[in-house]
Design an enzyme around this catalytic site. Structure first.
Site, PDB file in Angstrom:
ATOM      1  CG  ASP A 155     -21.457  -4.318  16.824  1.00 46.35           C
ATOM      2  OD1 ASP A 155     -20.161  -4.641  16.161  1.00 46.35           O
ATOM      3  OD2 ASP A 155     -22.353  -3.790  15.807  1.00 46.35           O
TER       4      ASP A 155
ATOM      5  CD  GLU B 261     -26.568  -8.357  10.550  1.00 43.16           C
ATOM      6  OE1 GLU B 261     -27.974  -8.279  10.568  1.00 43.16           O
ATOM      7  OE2 GLU B 261     -25.640  -7.847  11.033  1.00 43.16           O
TER       8      GLU B 261
HETATM    9  C1  2M8 Z   1     -22.395  -4.812  12.664  1.00 48.69           C
HETATM   10  O1  2M8 Z   1     -22.003  -3.747  13.167  1.00 48.69           O
HETATM   11  C2  2M8 Z   1     -22.492  -2.201  12.934  1.00 48.69           C
HETATM   12  C3  2M8 Z   1     -21.314  -1.186  13.522  1.00 48.69           C
HETATM   13  O2  2M8 Z   1     -20.316  -1.342  12.943  1.00 48.69           O
HETATM   14  C4  2M8 Z   1     -23.850  -1.948  13.606  1.00 48.69           C
HETATM   15  O3  2M8 Z   1     -24.617  -2.689  14.106  1.00 48.69           O
HETATM   16  O4  2M8 Z   1     -24.371  -1.024  12.902  1.00 48.69           O
HETATM   17  C5  2M8 Z   1     -21.432  -5.939  13.149  1.00 48.69           C
HETATM   18  O5  2M8 Z   1     -22.045  -7.173  12.904  1.00 48.69           O
HETATM   19  C6  2M8 Z   1     -20.249  -5.888  12.494  1.00 48.69           C
HETATM   20  O6  2M8 Z   1     -19.190  -6.759  12.630  1.00 48.69           O
HETATM   21  C7  2M8 Z   1     -20.330  -5.654  10.964  1.00 48.69           C
HETATM   22  O7  2M8 Z   1     -19.154  -5.498  10.134  1.00 48.69           O
HETATM   23  C8  2M8 Z   1     -21.364  -4.532  10.561  1.00 48.69           C
HETATM   24  C9  2M8 Z   1     -21.603  -4.709   9.047  1.00 48.69           C
HETATM   25  O8  2M8 Z   1     -22.088  -5.895   8.792  1.00 48.69           O
HETATM   26  O9  2M8 Z   1     -22.506  -4.792  11.183  1.00 48.69           O
END
Ligand code: 2M8
Length: 439
Positions: free
Chosen positions: A173, A405
């Site tokens: 992101d 994470e």
């Molecule tokens: C993160 O992304 C989401 C948006 O898609 C967010 O920050 O709200 C990223 O690390 C993405 O790669 C991942 O799939 C998601 C859910 O773990 O979180």
């Protein structure tokens, strides 16, 4: 060692079980991410296949059920009305696209196409091959349609490389790679309530100004009802991402091999083979940066490469894209810049670059999904020792810092008690640690 291993696996199973929802999917992390995410689901299914095959199948099924009529698979499926996440379905408005699912609310963007190689992994993991083959038979055409969607709609210059139109499509992101693109934009200041920073320290998340950019790109896509051709024409963010394209190539290969197992399907195999050859050639030609000794992103909107090294630069190893010689250059680049004795492998962004930040999300921390791919790629190219280091570093980080994470790549963070960053009890960390420990 054996007891320790069993202990982590049991803890990982507890994380996954607690995150599994009644609707048949797994949330990435309670509070922070309350829905189903596309590439998370894939990684999670790999872990589940080791101990709960029904859940693993459900995970894939629920994702593919939300596929659009044009083959597109969205990046978030909003199975519930939870309002603890921003931006929710009311911002994304997938209903604007005429072919979007009528049954499931989702975003109008996608994520790296991991599903095909995940299906192949699931087959390799389970004992009852026949049962899994039957399951795959029922799902594989949906995944194939998704690949056709990419080649027919995301490659406007017919190059063999597909574009992403949003940083959230990359999965990485707030990577510093995107800073170059933010510099070309000046979006309005949006008024909205961030939810992520109520769960995670703001110093570990993207800035408000970055979110303005994220929302603005979605607004442009929405004004055009998520029409791919219009997006290709108008989006200020239009990128050929090495990670995304490597996942497509890895998954093309898995699809061809699975179809071959079933027999028939010659047309589909021929379509995939033709595109696979074009994709690998274009990837090596356009995304390789000789001076950096690494694969880089290409900014199609501004017609120039984005010359920074990130963990995405190494993902082509997992997909078998570089020649042996080029793989050696790539691995040397990784070891020179990311592999010092004072560091865990592998930072998500170049530690020698002044944009590196060891705590901030995709701007430097270690991510277990990237390490899992790197481990497999290194092994495949014969770099056994470095692969073992990636495997051991991943296990050590999780064992000591928790099922977080992301993780600090510095062995010495200057803090007495180390802890991972971002969301806790994070599903793909748990799932892939199970696979890394078993593999
Ligand atoms: C993160 O992304 C989401 C948006 O898609 C967010 O920050 O709200 C990223 O690390 C993405 O790669 C991942 O799939 C998601 C859910 O773990 O979180």
């Amino acid at each position: 060692m054996y007891v320790m291993k069993e202990n982590i696996i049991n803890r990982a199973i507890n994380v996954l079980d607690a995150n599994f929802q009644k609707g048949g999917f797994t949330i990435p992390s309670k509070g922070l991410y309350p829905f189903q995410w596309k590439w998370d689901s894939g990684f999670i299914a790999v872990g589940l296949a080791h101990y709960n095959i029904d859940h693993a199948k459900k995970e894939i099924e629920t994702l593919l059920n939300a596929q659009w009529d044009n083959g597109f698979i969205p990046h978030i499926v909003f199975h519930t009305d939870d309002d603890s996440y921003f931006p929710g379905h009311d911002f994304h408005r997938s209903d604007l696209h005429p072919l979007s699912s009528k049954k499931y609310k989702s975003t109008g963007m996608t994520q790296p196409p991991v599903t095909a190689f995940v299906l192949q992994d699931m087959l390799n993991i389970v004992d009852d091959k026949e049962d899994m083959l039957n399951f795959i038979k029922g799902q594989i055409d949906k995944v194939y349609d998704n690949h056709v969607y990419f080649y027919e709609n995301r490659d406007p210059q017919n190059e063999g490389l597909v574009y992403i139109y949003h940083n959230w499509e990359s999965g990485t992101d707030n990577s510093p790679v995107w800073d170059d693109i933010w510099d070309t934009m000046n979006p309005p200041e949006y008024t909205f309530e961030r939810k992520d920073t109520t769960h995670v320290d703001a110093s570990q998340r993207p800035s408000k100004r970055e979110y303005d950019h994220y929302l603005y790109i979605i607004d442009i896509a929405k004004q055009n009802n998520y029409d791919d051709a219009k997006i290709a024409e108008l989006s200020p963010f239009l990128v050929q991402d090495p990670l995304f394209n490597a996942m497509l190539i890895k998954s093309n290969k898995a699809l061809m091999e699975l179809y071959e197992l079933f027999g028939g399907n010659e047309d589909k195999i021929a379509y995939l083979r033709k595109n696979q050859e074009r994709s690998i050639a274009a990837f090596n030609q356009k995304l390789w940066d000789n001076e950096l000794g690494a694969y880089v992103h290409y900014d199609m909107r501004n017609d120039k490469p984005i010359r920074h090294v990130s963990s995405s630069s190494f993902s082509p190893l997992f997909a078998g894209i570089p020649s042996k010689e080029r793989a050696e250059v790539l691995v040397n680049t990784m070891m020179d810049r990311f592999g010092g004795d004072d560091k865990y492998l592998c930072a998500s962004f170049d530690p020698t670059d002044n944009r590196f930040n060891p705590r901030k999300y995709w701007r430097g921390p270690v991510w277990i999904n990237m390490n899992w791919m790197l481990y497999r790629g290194l092994k495949e190219y014969g770099y056994k020792e470095i692969a073992a280091r990636v495997q051991n570093d991943s296990i050590e980080l999780v064992e000591r810092d928790g099922f977080f994470e992301y993780f600090d790549c510095r062995k010495d963070t200057g803090e007495e008690i180390r802890k991972g960053y971002g969301g806790d009890n994070f599903s793909w960390t748990a799932a892939l640690i199970i696979d890394l420990l078993k593999g």
